[in-house]
Enzyme design. Structure first.
Site, PDB file in Angstrom:
ATOM      1  NE  ARG A 143      -3.687   0.204   2.093  1.00  0.00           N
ATOM      2  CZ  ARG A 143      -4.709  -0.289   3.680  1.00  0.00           C
ATOM      3  NH1 ARG A 143      -4.554   0.349   4.878  1.00  0.00           N
ATOM      4  NH2 ARG A 143      -5.697  -1.038   3.319  1.00  0.00           N
ATOM      5  NE  ARG A 264      -8.552  -1.180  15.905  1.00  0.00           N
ATOM      6  CZ  ARG A 264      -8.799  -2.203  14.858  1.00  0.00           C
ATOM      7  NH1 ARG A 264      -7.995  -2.245  13.951  1.00  0.00           N
ATOM      8  NH2 ARG A 264      -9.677  -2.704  14.546  1.00  0.00           N
ATOM      9  CE  LYS A 265      -8.868   1.187   9.473  1.00  0.00           C
ATOM     10  NZ  LYS A 265      -9.728   1.986   8.032  1.00  0.00           N
ATOM     11  N   GLY A 521     -16.421  -6.677   0.670  1.00  0.00           N
ATOM     12  CA  GLY A 521     -17.144  -8.060   1.247  1.00  0.00           C
ATOM     13  C   GLY A 521     -16.900  -8.890   2.785  1.00  0.00           C
ATOM     14  CB  CYS A 526     -12.450  -2.191   3.144  1.00  0.00           C
ATOM     15  SG  CYS A 526     -11.793  -2.496   4.478  1.00  0.00           S
ATOM     16  N   GLY A 527     -15.606  -1.265   1.671  1.00  0.00           N
ATOM     17  CA  GLY A 527     -16.098  -0.572   0.592  1.00  0.00           C
ATOM     18  C   GLY A 527     -17.478   0.864   0.476  1.00  0.00           C
TER      19      GLY A 527
HETATM   20 FE1  SRM Z   1      -9.531  -1.122   5.252  1.00  0.00          FE
HETATM   21  C1  SRM Z   1      -8.334  -4.025   7.170  1.00  0.00           C
HETATM   22  C2  SRM Z   1      -8.684  -2.992   2.629  1.00  0.00           C
HETATM   23  C3  SRM Z   1     -10.581   1.420   3.338  1.00  0.00           C
HETATM   24  C4  SRM Z   1     -11.985  -0.530   7.774  1.00  0.00           C
HETATM   25  N1  SRM Z   1      -8.273  -3.019   5.223  1.00  0.00           N
HETATM   26  C5  SRM Z   1      -8.856  -3.756   5.730  1.00  0.00           C
HETATM   27  C6  SRM Z   1      -7.207  -4.773   5.183  1.00  0.00           C
HETATM   28  C7  SRM Z   1      -6.476  -4.177   5.708  1.00  0.00           C
HETATM   29  C8  SRM Z   1      -7.684  -6.353   5.388  1.00  0.00           C
HETATM   30  C9  SRM Z   1      -6.508  -6.724   5.965  1.00  0.00           C
HETATM   31  O1  SRM Z   1      -5.305  -7.320   6.519  1.00  0.00           O
HETATM   32  O2  SRM Z   1      -5.661  -7.992   4.615  1.00  0.00           O
HETATM   33  C10 SRM Z   1      -7.732  -5.280   4.120  1.00  0.00           C
HETATM   34  C11 SRM Z   1      -6.637  -5.477   2.717  1.00  0.00           C
HETATM   35  C12 SRM Z   1      -7.724  -6.031   1.836  1.00  0.00           C
HETATM   36  C13 SRM Z   1      -6.050  -6.011   0.174  1.00  0.00           C
HETATM   37  O3  SRM Z   1      -5.660  -6.602   0.093  1.00  0.00           O
HETATM   38  O4  SRM Z   1      -6.962  -4.797  -0.614  1.00  0.00           O
HETATM   39  C14 SRM Z   1      -8.276  -3.783   3.472  1.00  0.00           C
HETATM   40  N2  SRM Z   1      -9.565  -0.967   3.091  1.00  0.00           N
HETATM   41  C15 SRM Z   1      -9.055  -2.054   2.291  1.00  0.00           C
HETATM   42  C16 SRM Z   1      -9.305  -1.187   0.371  1.00  0.00           C
HETATM   43  C17 SRM Z   1      -7.874  -1.261  -0.005  1.00  0.00           C
HETATM   44  C18 SRM Z   1     -10.329  -1.268   0.488  1.00  0.00           C
HETATM   45  C19 SRM Z   1     -10.459  -0.864  -1.393  1.00  0.00           C
HETATM   46  O5  SRM Z   1     -10.509  -1.447  -2.112  1.00  0.00           O
HETATM   47  O6  SRM Z   1     -10.369  -0.142  -1.310  1.00  0.00           O
HETATM   48  C20 SRM Z   1      -8.874   0.611   1.444  1.00  0.00           C
HETATM   49  C21 SRM Z   1      -7.858   0.623   1.388  1.00  0.00           C
HETATM   50  C22 SRM Z   1      -7.573   2.919   1.408  1.00  0.00           C
HETATM   51  C23 SRM Z   1      -6.402   2.797   2.007  1.00  0.00           C
HETATM   52  O7  SRM Z   1      -6.112   3.561   0.995  1.00  0.00           O
HETATM   53  O8  SRM Z   1      -6.118   3.065   3.169  1.00  0.00           O
HETATM   54  C24 SRM Z   1      -9.884   0.392   2.400  1.00  0.00           C
HETATM   55  N3  SRM Z   1     -10.758   0.262   5.313  1.00  0.00           N
HETATM   56  C25 SRM Z   1     -11.238   0.817   4.262  1.00  0.00           C
HETATM   57  C26 SRM Z   1     -11.708   2.021   4.236  1.00  0.00           C
HETATM   58  C27 SRM Z   1     -12.831   3.017   3.745  1.00  0.00           C
HETATM   59  C28 SRM Z   1     -12.387   3.817   4.002  1.00  0.00           C
HETATM   60  O9  SRM Z   1     -11.155   4.515   4.837  1.00  0.00           O
HETATM   61  O10 SRM Z   1     -13.112   5.594   3.928  1.00  0.00           O
HETATM   62  C29 SRM Z   1     -12.658   1.867   5.899  1.00  0.00           C
HETATM   63  C30 SRM Z   1     -13.911   1.343   6.568  1.00  0.00           C
HETATM   64  C31 SRM Z   1     -13.835   3.309   7.078  1.00  0.00           C
HETATM   65  C32 SRM Z   1     -12.721   3.336   8.870  1.00  0.00           C
HETATM   66  O11 SRM Z   1     -12.410   2.155   8.399  1.00  0.00           O
HETATM   67  O12 SRM Z   1     -13.561   3.456   9.508  1.00  0.00           O
HETATM   68  C33 SRM Z   1     -11.725   0.052   6.398  1.00  0.00           C
HETATM   69  N4  SRM Z   1     -10.043  -2.136   6.866  1.00  0.00           N
HETATM   70  C34 SRM Z   1     -11.355  -1.654   7.999  1.00  0.00           C
HETATM   71  C35 SRM Z   1     -11.069  -2.326   9.167  1.00  0.00           C
HETATM   72  C36 SRM Z   1     -12.090  -1.852  10.597  1.00  0.00           C
HETATM   73  C37 SRM Z   1     -11.619  -1.158  10.838  1.00  0.00           C
HETATM   74  C38 SRM Z   1     -12.251  -0.855  12.374  1.00  0.00           C
HETATM   75  O13 SRM Z   1     -12.267  -0.057  12.686  1.00  0.00           O
HETATM   76  O14 SRM Z   1     -12.849  -1.946  12.531  1.00  0.00           O
HETATM   77  C39 SRM Z   1     -10.452  -3.439   8.897  1.00  0.00           C
HETATM   78  C40 SRM Z   1      -9.677  -4.678  10.235  1.00  0.00           C
HETATM   79  C41 SRM Z   1      -8.581  -3.320  11.149  1.00  0.00           C
HETATM   80  O15 SRM Z   1      -8.429  -2.551  11.385  1.00  0.00           O
HETATM   81  O16 SRM Z   1      -8.592  -4.354  11.803  1.00  0.00           O
HETATM   82  C42 SRM Z   1      -9.725  -3.352   7.668  1.00  0.00           C
HETATM   83 FE1  SF4 Z   2     -13.453  -7.615   4.767  1.00  0.00          FE
HETATM   84 FE2  SF4 Z   2     -11.788  -4.853   4.367  1.00  0.00          FE
HETATM   85 FE3  SF4 Z   2     -11.288  -6.776   2.934  1.00  0.00          FE
HETATM   86 FE4  SF4 Z   2     -13.389  -5.843   1.341  1.00  0.00          FE
HETATM   87  S1  SF4 Z   2     -10.832  -5.078   1.872  1.00  0.00           S
HETATM   88  S2  SF4 Z   2     -13.209  -7.961   2.587  1.00  0.00           S
HETATM   89  S3  SF4 Z   2     -14.105  -4.790   3.643  1.00  0.00           S
HETATM   90  S4  SF4 Z   2     -11.737  -6.266   5.089  1.00  0.00           S
END
Ligand code: SRM
Ligand code: SF4
Length: 585
Positions: A143, A264-265, A521, A526-527
């Site tokens: 990333r 946390r993030k 998913g 994240c979507g």
């Molecule tokens: Fe996300 C975790 C992908 C935006 C909420 N997110 C993950 C992980 C890293 C899980 C993992 O360990 O594999 C995913 C990586 C998958 C991959 O191979 O791509 C992942 N998140 C994404 C992305 C790539 C989705 C996308 O297809 O665009 C986005 C990357 C953004 C970036 O450039 O940094 C992404 N994630 C978001 C958003 C949307 C936003 O930021 O507007 C959210 C919801 C908003 C928020 O965070 O409040 C989001 N992601 C999460 C969470 C739940 C956070 C929580 O507080 O529990 C997780 C799980 C965690 O952090 O424990 C997570």
């Molecule tokens: Fe769940 Fe985020 Fe992975 Fe999508 S990218 S499947 S919402 S953790």
């Protein structure tokens, strides 16, 4: 050898991590540099005793930059596994270890299978390397993050040279290499191997980018406006702020150990117009440009605490603060320190910023920031508009505020890019525009600064048949998270299925206006299912007593000036939406 603190796992070369003799140096040495002025708070006797009791290496622990009170909380017996992992060795040390690890693998002295599990699967995320063990073992998603100055991913801006470099990073991996535009207007590269990682990161740094501090308990890519500086309706150009803030947080992309052990993030969005392209309401910190009706000053109202997660989904509340332009960066830096020092470390589901704001109360939270800034802050400014503002779609051709220039917004289906796409975008940016492109949180691209005379040729370019400028009303509104193709947490495949559903519906229906369909998913969202007109979220389900992929359907999310989270209205087996289960090519 058995490494202390890695759950008793045996690793043939676990001691290689962080203990590499200097003669094994690689040509590329990635070093985190402490940000200027960062001090290590002195250890209290109580903390020193606890560190000794746990047998921690303080110099390499994530506790180093925390105040004593936070150190004690992070070492509390109740603190969560992630805190223990950070205490044993800060993710910031992984920045330093990437070169050594890569070199050892290149020399055939170890492999990713032999390395410390916490290092490979957790701590490397601090360096932006996400091991996709479950879906593509041995391959990493990388990333991106900006180094600091423009042009770079905060605010979603990239140059042709950067795009070509990104193409070169993934093209070596053939069918295993691809990339995605993310919902934070960022890029993720896929297929990366650990032996190549140091070279790729060094190249990113040469191109004004990095991957450090893009995952785990760090600040995420700062969202802004994809039409910043060219938008006839913007109140302010947020780019200098997103760049300066990013440079301060990441120490110009070199890594900032003092801000990498947050509870946390944390997401920051800076919005520059009434459209709120940054989605302030779902960011932990949303800064919304407004003009103070009393003075005419353009500044930012602060919103706090918006986030999605498995357990809680909440839109921001008012931070009752108005910031002048010059206060934005010091405010955010002070806020990050308050969050770092006071945020919860005993429950990851209660560690996001909203919980701290609620525990302290908005006034006390502002007071804690004021104390760090050494100045008092103004209260929120109330602006009453007498018209209704429809959030503008940036796709299509639009006149810029600069006379005779236009931007072209093109739809990248589900945000997926291949090496050839990066190269083609770079060529198009140079041929028709000013050599730059912008990314959007809807996973699309914008080419700015296109002279009127080039518009016809641009629209006829084969690239924009694949990435349509005037796409269908469903395709244009489609957003999808990574899903089961790569993400270990996914409950369903998303991108491939979402595109199939869109194509099928567009073939059958005449859809009169854009419909924003957000696929995600799993409930981490994240979507951003809750912001879509239609949100589709992966969920566990049973059909005839058998476990099947399921989805929850959300309806009615509103974005822009008066945002609202959508309501969940149905649950279905995923097969009812479309049969495809394979990921996108
Ligand atoms: Fe996300 C975790 C992908 C935006 C909420 N997110 C993950 C992980 C890293 C899980 C993992 O360990 O594999 C995913 C990586 C998958 C991959 O191979 O791509 C992942 N998140 C994404 C992305 C790539 C989705 C996308 O297809 O665009 C986005 C990357 C953004 C970036 O450039 O940094 C992404 N994630 C978001 C958003 C949307 C936003 O930021 O507007 C959210 C919801 C908003 C928020 O965070 O409040 C989001 N992601 C999460 C969470 C739940 C956070 C929580 O507080 O529990 C997780 C799980 C965690 O952090 O424990 C997570
Ligand atoms: Fe769940 Fe985020 Fe992975 Fe999508 S990218 S499947 S919402 S953790």
């Amino acid at each position: 050898t058995q490494t202390p603190g890695c759950a008793g796992r045996l690793h043939r070369r676990a001691d290689a991590v962080g203990a590499v003799p200097s003669r094994r140096r690689t040509a590329v040495v990635l070093r985190a540099v402490e940000a200027p002025g960062v001090e290590v708070p002195p250890l209290s006797e109580e903390v020193a005793a606890r560190i000794e009791e746990l047998g921690l290496d303080f110099e390499r622990s994530g506790l180093k930059y925390l105040p004593n009170e936070a150190r004690m909380r992070a070492m509390d017996r109740k603190s969560v596994k992630f805190e223990k992992t950070k205490n044993e060795k800060c993710g910031s040390h992984m920045w330093e270890d990437v070169s050594e690890l890569a070199q050892l693998i290149r020399e055939g002295k170890t492999s990713w299978q032999d390395l410390n599990l916490d290092d490979v699967d957790v701590r490397l995320k601090w360096a932006g390397l996400f091991h996709r063990r479950k879906r593509t073992p041995g391959r990493f998603m990388m990333r991106l993050k900006a180094r600091g100055g423009p042009p770079s991913v905060p605010n979603g801006e990239l140059t042709a040279a950067q795009l070509r470099y990104l193409a070169s990073c993934i093209e070596r991996y053939g069918a295993d290499g691809c990339a995605d535009i993310t919902t934070r207007a960022n890029i993720q590269l896929r297929g990366v191997t650990l032996e190549d990682a140091d070279g790729i990161i060094a190249g990113l740094q040469e191109h004004g980018l990095t991957s450090f501090m893009s995952g785990m308990d760090n600040v995420r890519n700062i969202t802004g406006s994809p039409i910043a500086g060219i938008d006839p309706h913007e109140l302010v150009d947020p780019r200098p702020l997103t760049h300066e803030l990013n440079a301060a947080i990441t120490n110009n992309g070199k890594g900032n150990a003092a801000l990498t052990n947050l509870p946390r993030k944390i997401n920051i969005g800076i919005s520059s117009s009434r459209d709120d392209y940054a989605h302030c309401h779902i960011n932990d910190v949303g800064l919304k440009a407004v003009k103070d009706p009393a003075t005419g000053e353009v500044g930012f109202n602060v919103e706090l605490g918006g986030y999605f997660s498995i357990k809680r989904n909440v839109v921001s509340i008012s931070g009752d603060t108005f910031l002048s332009y010059d206060q934005v960066v010091p405010y955010c830096m002070a806020l990050l320190e308050v969050f770092r020092d006071h945020g919860a470390r005993d429950d990851r589901q209660k560690a996001r910023l909203m919980w701290l704001v609620e525990a302290m109360g908005v006034d006390a939270f502002r007071g804690a920031i004021e104390q760090r800034m050494g100045q008092s802050l103004r209260r929120e400014v109330h602006v009453a508009y007498d018209d209704v503002w429809e959030r503008r779609d940036v796709l299509g051709i639009h006149a810029q505020k600069q006379e005779g220039l236009f931007w072209a917004g093109a739809c990248v289906p589900a945000g997926r890019l291949h090496a050839a796409d990066f190269a083609a975008l770079a060529d198009a940016a140079e041929k028709y525009g000013d050599g730059s492109v912008r990314l959007t949180v809807e996973e699309n691209v914008v080419l700015p600064n296109v002279p009127e005379a080039k518009l016809a040729a641009l629209q006829a370019d084969p690239l924009f048949q694949r990435f349509p400028i005037h796409g269908g009303n469903l395709l244009r509104g489609l957003v999808s998270c990574t899903g089961a193709q790569f993400c270990p947490l996914a409950l369903i495949e998303t991108k491939g299925r979402a595109l199939e559903v869109v194509r099928e519906l567009e073939a059958q229906l005449d859809v009169p206006a854009m419909v924003r369909m957000h696929w995600t998913g799993c409930p981490n969202s994240c979507g951003q299912a809750q912001v879509g007109d239609i949100g589709i979220m992966g969920a566990p389900a049973k059909l005839d007593g058998k476990a099947v992929e399921g989805v929850k359907i959300f309806l009615g999310g509103k974005i822009g000036e008066n945002p609202e989270a959508s309501m969940r209205c149905a649950a279905l087996p995923a097969a009812a939406l479309g049969a495809r289960r394979a990921g996108l090519p």
